[in-house]
Design an enzyme around this catalytic site. Structure first.
Site, mmCIF file in Angstrom:
data_model
loop_
_atom_site.group_PDB
_atom_site.id
_atom_site.type_symbol
_atom_site.label_atom_id
_atom_site.label_comp_id
_atom_site.label_asym_id
_atom_site.label_seq_id
_atom_site.Cartn_x
_atom_site.Cartn_y
_atom_site.Cartn_z
ATOM 1 N N THR A 138 44.374 38.335 49.319
ATOM 2 C CA THR A 138 45.355 38.006 48.283
ATOM 3 C C THR A 138 45.521 39.226 47.403
ATOM 4 O O THR A 138 44.806 40.227 47.530
ATOM 5 C CB THR A 138 44.881 36.820 47.426
ATOM 6 O OG1 THR A 138 43.763 37.243 46.630
ATOM 7 C CG2 THR A 138 44.468 35.630 48.281
ATOM 8 N N ASP A 139 46.468 39.155 46.467
ATOM 9 C CA ASP A 139 46.655 40.278 45.552
ATOM 10 C C ASP A 139 45.410 40.507 44.699
ATOM 11 O O ASP A 139 45.091 41.638 44.337
ATOM 12 C CB ASP A 139 47.873 40.025 44.647
ATOM 13 C CG ASP A 139 49.180 40.088 45.412
ATOM 14 O OD1 ASP A 139 49.190 40.688 46.505
ATOM 15 O OD2 ASP A 139 50.187 39.516 44.926
ATOM 16 N N CYS A 140 44.700 39.424 44.356
ATOM 17 C CA CYS A 140 43.472 39.561 43.562
ATOM 18 C C CYS A 140 42.294 40.014 44.414
ATOM 19 O O CYS A 140 41.402 40.729 43.929
ATOM 20 C CB CYS A 140 43.107 38.225 42.905
ATOM 21 S SG CYS A 140 44.333 37.592 41.741
ATOM 22 N N TYR A 141 42.305 39.556 45.673
ATOM 23 C CA TYR A 141 41.162 39.796 46.556
ATOM 24 C C TYR A 141 41.670 40.365 47.881
ATOM 25 O O TYR A 141 41.834 39.632 48.858
ATOM 26 C CB TYR A 141 40.394 38.490 46.793
ATOM 27 C CG TYR A 141 39.864 37.863 45.525
ATOM 28 C CD1 TYR A 141 38.693 38.327 44.929
ATOM 29 C CD2 TYR A 141 40.534 36.791 44.930
ATOM 30 C CE1 TYR A 141 38.204 37.748 43.771
ATOM 31 C CE2 TYR A 141 40.048 36.211 43.773
ATOM 32 C CZ TYR A 141 38.880 36.695 43.198
ATOM 33 O OH TYR A 141 38.402 36.120 42.044
ATOM 34 N N PRO A 142 41.945 41.673 47.954
ATOM 35 C CA PRO A 142 42.576 42.245 49.147
ATOM 36 C C PRO A 142 41.628 42.422 50.340
ATOM 37 O O PRO A 142 42.101 42.544 51.472
ATOM 38 C CB PRO A 142 43.070 43.604 48.666
ATOM 39 C CG PRO A 142 42.185 43.956 47.510
ATOM 40 C CD PRO A 142 41.859 42.650 46.848
#
Length: 400
Positions: A138-142
């Site tokens: 995700t954008d928070c957790y690439p």
């Protein structure tokens, strides 16, 4: 009944070094010698203990964030799947989760008998274990994957959180069928070849506090060689079980949920185990201090194995409610044999009676040295829970 002392009084004596503590076995002997009233005047705390398999146990771990960060959605610790369906790097490792072949560095014969309980034991012992994780990008957790080694010191939180420990009583397993049965009590030989019981009887913490008067939410205990606490009723908590005149249940009854910092525990008291053709579990030492607030505490703790019973259940019938051969006393169980339908049947404990005694002794030493004080419960454990079965309702529901 007139109060003799309060928990605050007992803690004051602990800090002063003047507290009088007896293990539950020594307490029973003292009552036989001088009676309940005098023993109640003399003794401040009674320590109880057990060391037995408790498969409804597990550990919460927080790994700490990586760079770049990862939101873990699948994770294996030394080949054992850990649940990852909450915080990004939070995990729950169940004691009875089996290792998966092809995942562990320990693949082979041993891996088939390895599970979450063994991983928990190894981490408590200070070993470094491989961790493999797959992430949801995700954008928070690439980050999408991670392989590393973890130890108890390299992660933030590592604590046991056990949904069901300390059965107040349990059952005796036998096998009236024609083939060997591999069960959560271990192997049961055919044709009533053996009988296995899991509760330590008169040593057991909750059989010495049958009404749960002294144990509640917030009670401090010995857990795995460290300090733990009672957090709630345990799963399958059934305090409404039928009881004898001495208030002790005739079968599985109350249970407790427990918590404790695994980083402070000792692998001597937390050991992974495996039941052949059943699966992994966790042997766990738990000790409960019982404050002697009045004479009724001593009266309850004076109960003997002759006054405690468990049901003898035939595991050869694969049903939720199995046939029983009646009740048997723990004195008979500990004698090494019992008689079923005129046949002598060997008995064996699943709990370690020796290590159960050692838990009570160690907790006694902690209290006497001032390392361990007692806590007041902040809430009672409910004593009105029913026990609900789960039946298939598909035929009664519109599934389309």
């Amino acid at each position: 009944m007139t109060s003799l002392r309060t928990i605050a009084d007992i803690n004051h004596k602990i800090r002063q070094g003047s507290v009088n503590v007896l293990t539950v076995e020594a307490l029973k002997a003292r009552v036989a010698e001088v009676g309940v009233p005098q023993t109640a005047q003399e003794v401040d705390v009674v320590t109880t203990g057990t060391f037995e398999p408790m498969e409804s146990s597990g550990a919460i771990l927080n790994l700490g964030h990586t760079d770049p960060p990862i939101k873990i959605r699948q994770c294996w610790i030394d080949g054992v799947l850990a649940y990852s369906g909450f915080g990004a790097v939070d995990l729950y490792l169940g004691a009875s989760q089996p290792a998966e072949t092809g995942i562990s560095d320990n693949d082979g014969e041993d891996a088939r008998e390895r599970g979450g309980g063994h991983v928990i034991e190894d981490l408590i012992a200070g070993k470094a274990l491989p961790l493999r994780a797959l992430g949801q990008s995700t954008d928070c957790y690439p980050r999408s994957a991670m392989n590393t080694l973890i130890t108890r010191e390299s992660i933030n939180q590592f604590y046991l959180f056990n949904p069901r420990n300390l059965y107040q009583n349990f059952l005796v397993g036998v096998n009236g069928g024609d083939r060997l049965l591999n069960t959560y009590l271990g192997p049961l030989q055919p044709q009533l070849g053996n009988a296995v019981y899991s509760n330590p009887g008169a040593l057991s913490p909750l059989l010495n506090d049958p009404k749960l008067r002294l144990v509640g939410v917030g009670t401090k205990i010995f857990l795995g060689g460290g300090i733990g606490y009672v957090t709630w009723e345990g799963t399958q908590h059934f305090p409404l079980q039928k009881r004898l005149a001495n208030n002790t249940p005739i079968g599985p009854a109350a249970t407790l949920a427990l918590i404790g910092d695994a980083k402070q525990m000792n692998s001597e008291w937390v050991r992974g185990c495996h039941f052949k053709n059943y699966g992994p579990s966790l042997m766990l030492g738990v000790g409960v201090p019982l404050p002697v607030l009045d004479e009724s505490v001593i009266q309850a703790c004076a109960v003997s194995d002759q006054e405690l019973v468990a049901p003898v259940i035939d595991f050869s019938i694969p049903r939720r409610v199995r046939p029983t051969f009646g009740l048997v006393s723990y004195a008979q169980l500990k004698s090494g044999s019992l008689t079923i339908e005129r046949k002598r049947v060997r008995t064996a404990p699943l709990a370690s009676l020796h290590l159960s005694r050692q838990v009570a002794i160690e907790l006694k030493q902690w209290i006497e040295s001032g390392e361990f004080t007692l806590t007041e419960p902040v809430a009672e454990i409910p004593c009105d829970r029913t026990f609900l079965p789960q039946d298939s309702r598909g035929s009664q529901m519109n599934l389309t």
